[in-house]
Design a protein around this motif. Structure first.
Motif, PDB file in Angstrom:
ATOM      1  N   GLY A 145       0.791  -1.213   0.000  1.00  0.00           N
ATOM      2  CA  GLY A 145       0.000   0.000   0.000  1.00  0.00           C
ATOM      3  C   GLY A 145       0.829   1.271   0.000  1.00  0.00           C
ATOM      4  N   THR A 146       2.139   1.165  -0.136  1.00  0.00           N
ATOM      5  CA  THR A 146       3.029   2.328  -0.126  1.00  0.00           C
ATOM      6  C   THR A 146       2.669   3.306  -1.241  1.00  0.00           C
ATOM      7  OG1 THR A 146       4.793   0.984   0.754  1.00  0.00           O
ATOM      8  CG2 THR A 146       5.426   3.038  -0.248  1.00  0.00           C
ATOM      9  N   THR A 147       2.727   4.588  -0.960  1.00  0.00           N
ATOM     10  CA  THR A 147       2.411   5.613  -1.950  1.00  0.00           C
ATOM     11  C   THR A 147       3.637   6.449  -2.250  1.00  0.00           C
ATOM     12  OG1 THR A 147       1.798   7.289  -0.322  1.00  0.00           O
ATOM     13  CG2 THR A 147       0.087   5.725  -0.991  1.00  0.00           C
ATOM     14  N   ALA A 148       3.474   7.341  -3.212  1.00  0.00           N
ATOM     15  CA  ALA A 148       4.594   8.206  -3.602  1.00  0.00           C
ATOM     16  C   ALA A 148       5.083   9.043  -2.433  1.00  0.00           C
ATOM     17  CB  ALA A 148       4.163   9.109  -4.758  1.00  0.00           C
ATOM     18  N   ALA A 149       4.202   9.338  -1.493  1.00  0.00           N
ATOM     19  CA  ALA A 149       4.601  10.167  -0.344  1.00  0.00           C
ATOM     20  C   ALA A 149       5.609   9.471   0.543  1.00  0.00           C
ATOM     21  CB  ALA A 149       3.354  10.531   0.468  1.00  0.00           C
ATOM     22  N   ASP A 150       5.722   8.133   0.413  1.00  0.00           N
ATOM     23  CA  ASP A 150       6.654   7.386   1.255  1.00  0.00           C
ATOM     24  C   ASP A 150       8.058   7.325   0.672  1.00  0.00           C
ATOM     25  OD1 ASP A 150       4.816   6.460   3.344  1.00  0.00           O
ATOM     26  OD2 ASP A 150       3.843   5.415   1.698  1.00  0.00           O
ATOM     27  N   ARG A 151       8.242   7.846  -0.538  1.00  0.00           N
ATOM     28  CA  ARG A 151       9.565   7.793  -1.145  1.00  0.00           C
ATOM     29  C   ARG A 151      10.538   8.661  -0.361  1.00  0.00           C
ATOM     30  NH1 ARG A 151       6.165   8.153  -5.789  1.00  0.00           N
ATOM     31  NH2 ARG A 151       6.317   6.309  -7.118  1.00  0.00           N
ATOM     32  N   GLY A 152      11.783   8.222  -0.335  1.00  0.00           N
ATOM     33  CA  GLY A 152      12.802   9.002   0.350  1.00  0.00           C
ATOM     34  C   GLY A 152      14.161   8.431   0.054  1.00  0.00           C
ATOM     35  N   PRO A 153      15.221   8.972   0.661  1.00  0.00           N
ATOM     36  CA  PRO A 153      16.570   8.449   0.448  1.00  0.00           C
ATOM     37  C   PRO A 153      16.647   6.973   0.823  1.00  0.00           C
ATOM     38  CG  PRO A 153      16.614  10.538   1.633  1.00  0.00           C
ATOM     39  CD  PRO A 153      15.191  10.100   1.594  1.00  0.00           C
ATOM     40  N   PHE A 154      17.544   6.259   0.170  1.00  0.00           N
ATOM     41  CA  PHE A 154      17.695   4.832   0.429  1.00  0.00           C
ATOM     42  C   PHE A 154      18.063   4.606   1.888  1.00  0.00           C
ATOM     43  CE2 PHE A 154      19.752   0.728   0.534  1.00  0.00           C
ATOM     44  CZ  PHE A 154      19.023  -0.027  -0.364  1.00  0.00           C
ATOM     45  N   ASP A 155      17.276   3.814   2.574  1.00  0.00           N
ATOM     46  CA  ASP A 155      17.478   3.520   3.985  1.00  0.00           C
ATOM     47  C   ASP A 155      17.917   2.067   4.097  1.00  0.00           C
ATOM     48  OD1 ASP A 155      17.184   2.777   6.694  1.00  0.00           O
ATOM     49  OD2 ASP A 155      15.635   4.276   7.025  1.00  0.00           O
ATOM     50  N   ALA A 156      19.218   1.838   4.276  1.00  0.00           N
ATOM     51  CA  ALA A 156      19.751   0.477   4.274  1.00  0.00           C
ATOM     52  C   ALA A 156      19.164  -0.363   5.400  1.00  0.00           C
ATOM     53  CB  ALA A 156      21.274   0.514   4.369  1.00  0.00           C
ATOM     54  N   ASP A 157      19.017   0.210   6.595  1.00  0.00           N
ATOM     55  CA  ASP A 157      18.471  -0.564   7.713  1.00  0.00           C
ATOM     56  C   ASP A 157      17.052  -1.026   7.416  1.00  0.00           C
ATOM     57  OD1 ASP A 157      20.788  -0.308   9.189  1.00  0.00           O
ATOM     58  OD2 ASP A 157      20.103   1.482  10.266  1.00  0.00           O
ATOM     59  N   ARG A 158      16.248  -0.137   6.847  1.00  0.00           N
ATOM     60  CA  ARG A 158      14.872  -0.503   6.510  1.00  0.00           C
ATOM     61  C   ARG A 158      14.852  -1.598   5.447  1.00  0.00           C
ATOM     62  NH1 ARG A 158      10.932   4.091   4.232  1.00  0.00           N
ATOM     63  NH2 ARG A 158      12.357   3.897   2.477  1.00  0.00           N
ATOM     64  N   MET A 159      15.748  -1.500   4.466  1.00  0.00           N
ATOM     65  CA  MET A 159      15.774  -2.494   3.398  1.00  0.00           C
ATOM     66  C   MET A 159      16.285  -3.846   3.915  1.00  0.00           C
ATOM     67  SD  MET A 159      14.354  -1.057   0.931  1.00  0.00           S
ATOM     68  CE  MET A 159      14.606  -0.972  -0.823  1.00  0.00           C
ATOM     69  N   HIS A 160      17.253  -3.828   4.822  1.00  0.00           N
ATOM     70  CA  HIS A 160      17.694  -5.089   5.425  1.00  0.00           C
ATOM     71  C   HIS A 160      16.524  -5.770   6.136  1.00  0.00           C
ATOM     72  CE1 HIS A 160      21.964  -5.582   4.730  1.00  0.00           C
ATOM     73  NE2 HIS A 160      22.182  -4.314   4.981  1.00  0.00           N
ATOM     74  N   ALA A 161      15.737  -4.998   6.849  1.00  0.00           N
ATOM     75  CA  ALA A 161      14.581  -5.566   7.543  1.00  0.00           C
ATOM     76  C   ALA A 161      13.536  -6.068   6.556  1.00  0.00           C
ATOM     77  CB  ALA A 161      13.973  -4.523   8.478  1.00  0.00           C
ATOM     78  N   ALA A 162      13.331  -5.339   5.462  1.00  0.00           N
ATOM     79  CA  ALA A 162      12.304  -5.695   4.483  1.00  0.00           C
ATOM     80  C   ALA A 162      12.650  -6.962   3.720  1.00  0.00           C
ATOM     81  CB  ALA A 162      12.094  -4.538   3.511  1.00  0.00           C
ATOM     82  N   TYR A 163      13.946  -7.280   3.615  1.00  0.00           N
ATOM     83  CA  TYR A 163      14.382  -8.437   2.832  1.00  0.00           C
ATOM     84  C   TYR A 163      15.014  -9.529   3.696  1.00  0.00           C
ATOM     85  CZ  TYR A 163      13.449  -5.862  -1.449  1.00  0.00           C
ATOM     86  OH  TYR A 163      12.814  -5.179  -2.477  1.00  0.00           O
ATOM     87  N   ALA A 164      14.686  -9.551   4.983  1.00  0.00           N
ATOM     88  CA  ALA A 164      15.236 -10.568   5.873  1.00  0.00           C
ATOM     89  C   ALA A 164      14.836 -11.966   5.400  1.00  0.00           C
ATOM     90  CB  ALA A 164      14.752 -10.333   7.297  1.00  0.00           C
ATOM     91  N   VAL A 165      15.730 -12.918   5.609  1.00  0.00           N
ATOM     92  CA  VAL A 165      15.515 -14.305   5.202  1.00  0.00           C
ATOM     93  C   VAL A 165      15.651 -15.202   6.416  1.00  0.00           C
ATOM     94  CG1 VAL A 165      16.433 -16.228   3.838  1.00  0.00           C
ATOM     95  CG2 VAL A 165      16.365 -13.942   2.862  1.00  0.00           C
ATOM     96  N   ASP A 166      14.717 -16.126   6.589  1.00  0.00           N
ATOM     97  CA  ASP A 166      14.816 -17.127   7.640  1.00  0.00           C
ATOM     98  C   ASP A 166      14.888 -18.496   6.964  1.00  0.00           C
ATOM     99  OD1 ASP A 166      14.766 -18.708   9.845  1.00  0.00           O
ATOM    100  OD2 ASP A 166      12.903 -17.941  10.678  1.00  0.00           O
ATOM    101  N   VAL A 167      16.117 -18.956   6.728  1.00  0.00           N
ATOM    102  CA  VAL A 167      16.303 -20.217   6.007  1.00  0.00           C
ATOM    103  C   VAL A 167      15.780 -21.398   6.811  1.00  0.00           C
ATOM    104  CG1 VAL A 167      18.007 -21.676   4.845  1.00  0.00           C
ATOM    105  CG2 VAL A 167      18.318 -19.208   4.890  1.00  0.00           C
TER     106      VAL A 167
END
Length: 250
Positions: free
Chosen positions: A4-26
């Motif tokens: 549901g993310t919108t254009a208003a949520d765009r911003g500079p690349f946030d590495a910590d947020r992206m690490h959390a968003a792509y976490a893997v539990d093998v």
């Protein structure tokens, strides 16, 4: 961030947020030697996997930064030999910040690279081997030329999986036995097609590039047969220009 993310949520690349968003539990993927395979690809709005012969032509700095984040969650980064030659693979897999992120979690700073090649056309002097931070792996079949296998034995760990053609399921089983349980495949289209045919894709991450390419560029997946696989959208994260999509089979 969710679909549901919108254009208003765009911003500079946030590495910590992206690490959390792509976490893997093998651990969730199966038994002790089970592996998890995530595929990362980029495509244009009209479905092209390449621009001017390279997938890199479709990306931008944020896409490259996300690639490093995704690699940070992998034990091994898997690519086809054609992609190695076309995209200029060689050297470190992740940037310094992500190497530190891995080290802080008790992992080797860099994941290993692995290349799938039936003919073993790569030379030992190629930067993929010569500039490697850790010893790469080569996945091939028993039908590969013995002299080529011997030449690469000196610069890589060669895994023979399959008799006449590369058996990716067997290669993954060997990865699992070696403790390389989180796999990130970066294509190209032929490798994604083969992984899909063998039902080995657990996740597909797609960077949608805001360009129309036209021409005869391939899709991100190429195979001889249609074998539909239903996937579930996990998230859609807008960047400054790109849209980062994550799909899961689970």
């Amino acid at each position: 961030m969710t679909a549901g993310t919108t254009a208003a949520d765009r911003g500079p690349f946030d590495a910590d947020r992206m690490h959390a968003a792509y976490a893997v539990d093998v651990v969730d993927s199966g038994g002790a030697d089970a592996v998890f395979c995530r595929v990362n690809m980029v495509e244009s709005l009209d479905g092209a996997a390449r621009l001017a012969g390279r997938s890199g032509g479709l990306g931008d700095d944020e896409d490259q930064r996300l690639m490093s984040v995704l690699r940070s969650h992998a034990d091994v980064v898997l690519v086809g030999s054609g992609t190695v030659r076309a995209e200029g693979y060689g050297g470190a897999a992740v940037v310094e910040a992500d190497a530190a992120w891995r080290a802080a979690r008790g992992r080797d700073p860099q994941p290993r690279f692995a290349v799938v090649s039936s003919g073993l056309e790569l030379e030992p002097e190629h930067p993929f081997f010569a500039d490697a931070v850790s010893r790469p792996l080569v996945v091939t079949s028993a039908a590969a030329p013995p002299d080529r296998r011997e030449a690469l034995d000196g610069v890589a760990d060669v895994i023979v999986a399959g008799d006449r053609r590369v058996d990716l399921a067997a290669a993954f089983a060997e990865f699992g036995r070696r403790g390389l349980r989180s796999i990130l495949s970066e294509g190209g289209p032929g490798l994604l097609g083969a992984l899909a045919e063998d039902d080995l894709v657990d996740e597909l991450c797609v960077t949608l590039s805001p360009v129309l390419v036209g021409g005869a560029a391939p899709r991100i997946s190429e195979s001889a047969t249609e074998r539909p696989r239903a996937m579930r959208l996990v998230h859609a994260i807008p960047g400054e220009r790109m849209l980062f999509l994550r799909y899961s089979r689970r």
